[in-house]
Structures are given as C-alpha cells and as structure tokens.
Scaffold this active site. Structure first.
Site, PDB file in Angstrom:
ATOM      1  N   SER A 103       0.838  -1.197   0.000  1.00  0.00           N
ATOM      2  CA  SER A 103       0.000   0.000   0.000  1.00  0.00           C
ATOM      3  C   SER A 103       0.874   1.247   0.000  1.00  0.00           C
ATOM      4  O   SER A 103       1.951   1.267   0.603  1.00  0.00           O
ATOM      5  CB  SER A 103      -0.893   0.011   1.245  1.00  0.00           C
ATOM      6  OG  SER A 103      -1.485   1.278   1.436  1.00  0.00           O
ATOM      7  N   SER A 104       0.381   2.292  -0.643  1.00  0.00           N
ATOM      8  CA  SER A 104       1.119   3.556  -0.645  1.00  0.00           C
ATOM      9  C   SER A 104       1.124   4.209   0.734  1.00  0.00           C
ATOM     10  O   SER A 104       1.833   5.203   0.941  1.00  0.00           O
ATOM     11  CB  SER A 104       0.530   4.513  -1.688  1.00  0.00           C
ATOM     12  OG  SER A 104      -0.848   4.734  -1.444  1.00  0.00           O
ATOM     13  N   CYS A 105       0.361   3.647   1.692  1.00  0.00           N
ATOM     14  CA  CYS A 105       0.448   4.118   3.084  1.00  0.00           C
ATOM     15  C   CYS A 105       1.848   3.916   3.662  1.00  0.00           C
ATOM     16  O   CYS A 105       2.191   4.519   4.682  1.00  0.00           O
ATOM     17  CB  CYS A 105      -0.540   3.360   3.959  1.00  0.00           C
ATOM     18  SG  CYS A 105      -2.270   3.628   3.544  1.00  0.00           S
ATOM     19  N   TYR A 132      -1.319  -0.144   9.898  1.00  0.00           N
ATOM     20  CA  TYR A 132      -1.449  -0.820   8.600  1.00  0.00           C
ATOM     21  C   TYR A 132      -0.162  -0.680   7.794  1.00  0.00           C
ATOM     22  O   TYR A 132       0.327  -1.639   7.193  1.00  0.00           O
ATOM     23  CB  TYR A 132      -2.630  -0.215   7.842  1.00  0.00           C
ATOM     24  CG  TYR A 132      -2.913  -0.835   6.502  1.00  0.00           C
ATOM     25  CD1 TYR A 132      -3.432  -2.125   6.412  1.00  0.00           C
ATOM     26  CD2 TYR A 132      -2.704  -0.131   5.324  1.00  0.00           C
ATOM     27  CE1 TYR A 132      -3.715  -2.697   5.178  1.00  0.00           C
ATOM     28  CE2 TYR A 132      -2.988  -0.686   4.092  1.00  0.00           C
ATOM     29  CZ  TYR A 132      -3.499  -1.970   4.015  1.00  0.00           C
ATOM     30  OH  TYR A 132      -3.774  -2.527   2.793  1.00  0.00           O
ATOM     31  N   LYS A 136       2.498  -3.610   6.324  1.00  0.00           N
ATOM     32  CA  LYS A 136       2.815  -3.749   4.903  1.00  0.00           C
ATOM     33  C   LYS A 136       4.316  -3.605   4.647  1.00  0.00           C
ATOM     34  O   LYS A 136       4.878  -4.270   3.768  1.00  0.00           O
ATOM     35  CB  LYS A 136       2.028  -2.713   4.092  1.00  0.00           C
ATOM     36  CG  LYS A 136       0.538  -3.001   4.027  1.00  0.00           C
ATOM     37  CD  LYS A 136       0.272  -4.339   3.376  1.00  0.00           C
ATOM     38  CE  LYS A 136      -1.191  -4.661   3.249  1.00  0.00           C
ATOM     39  NZ  LYS A 136      -1.429  -5.988   2.622  1.00  0.00           N
ATOM     40  N   HIS A 176     -13.210   2.759   1.893  1.00  0.00           N
ATOM     41  CA  HIS A 176     -12.329   3.828   1.465  1.00  0.00           C
ATOM     42  C   HIS A 176     -13.157   5.001   0.937  1.00  0.00           C
ATOM     43  O   HIS A 176     -14.388   4.937   0.871  1.00  0.00           O
ATOM     44  CB  HIS A 176     -11.365   3.317   0.397  1.00  0.00           C
ATOM     45  CG  HIS A 176     -10.347   2.354   0.933  1.00  0.00           C
ATOM     46  ND1 HIS A 176     -10.462   0.993   0.779  1.00  0.00           N
ATOM     47  CD2 HIS A 176      -9.219   2.559   1.643  1.00  0.00           C
ATOM     48  CE1 HIS A 176      -9.431   0.399   1.359  1.00  0.00           C
ATOM     49  NE2 HIS A 176      -8.661   1.321   1.894  1.00  0.00           N
TER      50      HIS A 176
END
Length: 309
Positions: A103-105, A132, A136, A176
């Site tokens: 994820s770009s998180c 999160y 990841k 989301h």
C-alpha cells in the site's frame, strides 16, 4: 499455472478471480473459514499440500481513516501475521514466485511527491494509518530479504495507489473514500439533502485507480515471472495523476446526479496532504492504467446500484 491467492473474497481478490487470465490457470482462493492466515501452521500445511507455482498475497484487514483510527491494534497485528505467515510459508515450501500487494500508506507522510520506491522507510509515517503501514512494510521487507538470499526465486511487491471499483465496500465506517462518498452522495440525492459534508478543506490530493487495472497489472507481472524475466522487487502501480478530494466529490456528484452544495468540516483529520506515486518502473514493463476517473466512477456507481445499496 497453479496460483494461490489470499484475500479472494476481498475487492482485489474478486477482481483477480474474474479476470480473463484467471480462466487459463488453476486459481486456489480459500476463504478465511477454510484457511486462517493468522494460523502459521495451517498456512504452511496448506501451501506444502497444494504446491502452487505462484503466491499472490492480497489478503488484509483494510479500511479508510475512520477504520484505521478505530482499530490500530487489529490493523497492525492481523496484517503483520498474515503477511509473515503467507510469505514465509511460501518460501519454506519452495514456491519460486510471490507477488505481495502492499500500500502507498508505507510512504513517509512528508516525502516529496511523486513517491518513489526508494523512499520507503526514509521518514515518519502518517499517524492515521501507521499500524497498517508498518504491517505492509514488514511483508515487503521479508519479500526483499528472501529474494536477496536466493537467486532462484523472485518475491516482489506491488504498491498500488488507492483503489475502488467492483466488489468494493460502501459502508462509510469500513470503506475507502470513493465508495463511501458514492453512498453518501446517493443518499443525499434520494433524501433531497441540500448539503453534503467533506472532512477537512477538501484540498488534500489522492490518486485513485479502478481496481480492474490493478488486476491487469498483477497478471502481467505473473506472466513475465513465468517467462523468466527479472523484475524489480518493488514497484508502484498507479495512474501517474491525482485529484483533490473536492474534485472527487464533484465528479461523483456529476455521475450520481446530485446538485446540492458541499460543506467542509475543518475539525476532521485528512491524512497526508498529497499521495501521488511514481509508476515509471512498472510502466517500463509495458503496463499502464487504462480506466479514466469518470468511467471508473460510473462503473462503480452502477455496481453499487445493482449489488450494494
């Protein structure tokens, strides 16, 4: 080709199973009731018994800002356990290829945009989804360690931008932004509401990709792995362009047919001010997203009307 897919009941997993490429291979996608990914011994036994050629790890506890803030422990623990168990069990079982979806998180909250793969772990994470993101990052690093230790395997990670589309969740407490806003604006139109609220000033920018485009990318990568191509171990997957939250609300209102006003609640958190990823690595392999924002929202709205409202 025999593919073990985790998260088969989620949005990404269901789109992968519906993809045309999936019809030409044997796709194993056990439900969480059939296989508990937080149970290390069960995951190892399953992979050893099934002997897949490729593992695609798409499972996860997911949600927007509200969900992440409400359950940071669950987002950290469950996602960490699933990633570690699936990837390590694949390696211990002799699986040569693994495609891990991250994820770009994972990117630092203050990293300059567009975000490049080498920026992971170079700064402080965004607090609203830190648990999160940490999970990841852990799974991503494990894939990199495995590939670096063994030249005979390729364990790589794809970092998608924000996703939306068919099989999405439309409950505002767990979804989301785009599906949550589709429901919110649809209900405002049906109820004749004059205004719809937006968290923050609406100027934060996000990159949302229609999920079928990610499915295309995953199977393109699998095809190249099967052909023996050496691929980068970390690749962003996105559109290469972003929009403000206000622009997303306006686009969704246009599709839904809502003509009311928007009001901004400046007391609410908005997360990172911008999150645009650089997808040049995966673009160099020949893949590009093909669904426009309006087309993607229209398809998602039609799915919502038929299946999810």
């Amino acid at each position: 080709m025999r593919i073990f897919l985790t998260g088969g009941s989620g949005m990404v997993g269901r789109n992968l199973q519906a993809h045309s490429f999936a019809q030409d291979c044997e796709l194993l996608a056990p439900s969480s009731r059939e296989l508990d990914l937080t149970d290390q011994s069960a995951v190892l036994a399953y992979i050893k018994a099934q002997k897949p050629d490729v593992v695609v790890h798409a499972a996860g506890q997911v949600g927007g800002i509200q969900a992440n803030m409400a359950d940071p422990v669950g987002f950290l623990v469950n996602n960490s356990l699933m990633g570690l168990h699936v990837i390590n069990a694949a390696y211990q079982s002799g699986v040569k290829h693994c495609v891990n979806l991250a994820s770009s998180c994972m990117y630092p909250r203050n990293a300059p945009n567009p975000l490049k793969e080498e920026q992971v772990l170079t700064g402080e994470l965004e607090p609203t989804n830190e648990g999160y993101a940490l999970a990841k990052i852990t799974a991503t690093r494990l894939c990199q360690y495995i590939s670096r230790m063994n030249d005979d395997v390729q364990y790589l990670t794809l970092i998608p931008c924000n996703l939306y589309g068919r099989y999405d969740k439309f409950d505002p407490a767990h979804s989301h932004m785009i599906p949550a806003v589709i429901r919110k604006i649809y209900e405002a139109r049906v109820q004749g509401a004059d205004t719809v609220g937006i968290w923050g000033d609406g100027e934060a920018r996000r990159e949302f990709m229609y999920v079928e485009d990610l499915a295309d990318c995953v199977f393109d990568v699998i095809d190249q792995l099967a052909a023996g191509e050496a691929l980068p171990d970390l690749m962003n997957v996105g559109l290469g362009t972003d929009y403000s939250i206000n622009q997303y609300y306006q686009a969704i209102a246009e599709v839904v047919g809502y003509e009311g006003r928007f009001e901004h609640d400046l007391s609410k958190p908005v997360g990172m001010r911008q999150k645009l990823i650089d997808s040049s690595r995966v673009n160099a392999l020949g893949w590009r997203a093909k669904t426009s924002l309006i087309d993607g929202i229209e398809k998602t709205y039609q799915y919502f009307l038929k299946e999810a409202k």
